[in-house]
Design an enzyme around this catalytic site. Structure first.
Site, PDB file in Angstrom:
ATOM      1  CB  SER A  36       5.671  -1.998  11.836  1.00 32.93           C
ATOM      2  OG  SER A  36       5.259  -0.670  12.102  1.00 32.93           O
ATOM      3  CD  GLU A  52      -3.152  -2.622   7.195  1.00 29.96           C
ATOM      4  OE1 GLU A  52      -2.052  -2.805   6.693  1.00 29.96           O
ATOM      5  OE2 GLU A  52      -3.825  -1.605   6.992  1.00 29.96           O
ATOM      6  N   GLY A  67       2.892   2.092  10.873  1.00 26.56           N
ATOM      7  CA  GLY A  67       3.842   3.197  10.747  1.00 26.56           C
ATOM      8  C   GLY A  67       4.550   3.555  12.047  1.00 26.56           C
ATOM      9  CG  HIS A  80      -5.569   1.746   5.345  1.00 27.45           C
ATOM     10  ND1 HIS A  80      -5.120   2.656   6.272  1.00 27.45           N
ATOM     11  CD2 HIS A  80      -4.563   0.870   5.151  1.00 27.45           C
ATOM     12  CE1 HIS A  80      -3.873   2.347   6.602  1.00 27.45           C
ATOM     13  NE2 HIS A  80      -3.503   1.277   5.950  1.00 27.45           N
ATOM     14  CG  ASN A 122      -1.755   1.204   1.382  1.00 25.32           C
ATOM     15  OD1 ASN A 122      -1.804   2.034   0.476  1.00 25.32           O
ATOM     16  ND2 ASN A 122      -2.422   1.325   2.521  1.00 25.32           N
ATOM     17  CD  GLU A 182      -2.738   5.289   6.852  1.00 26.81           C
ATOM     18  OE1 GLU A 182      -2.749   5.341   5.619  1.00 26.81           O
ATOM     19  OE2 GLU A 182      -1.813   4.744   7.505  1.00 26.81           O
ATOM     20  CE  LYS A 217      -0.085   3.032   4.809  1.00 26.85           C
ATOM     21  NZ  LYS A 217       0.089   3.073   6.256  1.00 26.85           N
TER      22      LYS A 217
HETATM   23  P1  13P Z   1       3.386   0.236   7.638  1.00 28.67           P
HETATM   24  O1  13P Z   1       3.924  -1.046   7.034  1.00 28.67           O
HETATM   25  O2  13P Z   1       4.108   1.448   7.172  1.00 28.67           O
HETATM   26  O3  13P Z   1       3.289   0.131   9.135  1.00 28.67           O
HETATM   27  O4  13P Z   1       1.888   0.412   7.094  1.00 28.67           O
HETATM   28  C1  13P Z   1       1.011  -0.659   7.157  1.00 28.67           C
HETATM   29  C2  13P Z   1      -0.214  -0.301   6.414  1.00 28.67           C
HETATM   30  O5  13P Z   1      -0.961   0.570   6.835  1.00 28.67           O
HETATM   31  C3  13P Z   1      -0.498  -0.986   5.141  1.00 28.67           C
HETATM   32  O6  13P Z   1      -1.766  -0.713   4.685  1.00 28.67           O
END
Ligand code: 13P
Length: 252
Positions: free
Chosen positions: A215, A169, A175, A97, A9, A99, A11
């Site tokens: 992560s 997740e 992150g 997601h 992803n 976010e 983002k």
């Molecule tokens: P990270 O791997 O940067 O923690 O992000 C995970 C994520 O949100 C994938 O959709």
């Protein structure tokens, strides 16, 4: 046998030029890897979706969108619909997601509509969910995940589930550099599979791929992927670097 999946992803990262460079490098590197029963998916931003899709037409790499609107067209400034995604030969969409839930107010009810729109347009869905830290600390994480899955997915028919990929997740691991331990991931994934088995036939539960995200890095991927109910990963930051993403793919 369940399909394994490593999905990146991206983002809100990578310009047009950077997208071209990263797709080119990934496509080149992946030719040296033997993938058995494993899918590799990347999700660039909307403006770069068509280019990534064109560049990977002959590649094993698949392209996904990161979001979509629940309606096919209309006066919704700034939005992108499922038919538009399909029209650029993209067949997968990430929905739910954290976010999107946190910064754009996406609710379970809205996500149920988005899932329906995706399936109606023959898009496969990577459906994300996961608890925040307070939920984990207060022991509510199973309840929260159960609610997210039930509310957005349990109205579907058994046959629809061939188009659903689940992605657990935990928000506290996204992150942050902090991952769920492999045992924590396994515990939650087994719980989710059981939940699906209770609602649907057990073969639906056995067939659905459940990815872990939060992560995942070259250093921890193998241990997480070794768990029985972890069928791959949804990768954020590490998907933006060719070497890291390739190491994670090799770890599956
Ligand atoms: P990270 O791997 O940067 O923690 O992000 C995970 C994520 O949100 C994938 O959709």
């Amino acid at each position: 046998m369940r399909t394994k999946i490593v999905a990146g992803n991206w983002k809100m990262n990578k310009t047009y030029k950077e997208t071209k460079a990263l797709v080119k490098e990934l496509d080149h590197s992946i030719k040296d890897v033997t993938l058995s029963n494993t899918r590799v998916i990347i999700a660039p931003t909307f403006v770069n979706l068509q280019k990534a899709s064109k560049m990977t037409r002959k590649s094993v790499i698949e392209v996904a969108a990161q979001n979509m609107h629940q309606l096919d067209s209309g006066a919704y400034t700034g939005e992108v619909s499922a038919p538009m995604i399909k029209a650029v030969h993209v067949n997968v969409v990430i929905l739910g997601h954290s976010e999107r839930r946190e910064y754009f107010g996406e609710t379970d009810a809205l996500l149920a509509q988005k899932v329906d729109a995706a399936l109606k347009n023959d898009l496969e869905v990577i459906f994300c969910f996961g608890e925040v830290l307070e939920d984990r600390k207060s022991g509510n994480h199973f309840k929260v995940v159960e609610r997210q899955i039930k509310n957005a997915l349990f109205h579907l028919d058994s046959e629809d589930w061939s188009k659903i990929i689940l992605a657990y997740e935990p928000v506290w691991a996204i992150g942050t550099g902090e991952t769920a331990s492999p045992d924590q991931a396994q515990e939650m994934h087994a719980f989710i599979r059981e939940l699906v088995a209770e609602r649907y036939l057990s073969d639906v539960a056995e067939e659905v791929s459940i990815l872990y995200g939060g992560s995942v890095k070259p250093g921890n991927a193998q241990e997480i992927f070794s768990k029985t109910d972890v069928d791959g990963g949804l990768i954020g930051g590490a998907a933006l670097k060719v070497d890291d993403f390739m190491s994670i793919i090799k770890a599956i």
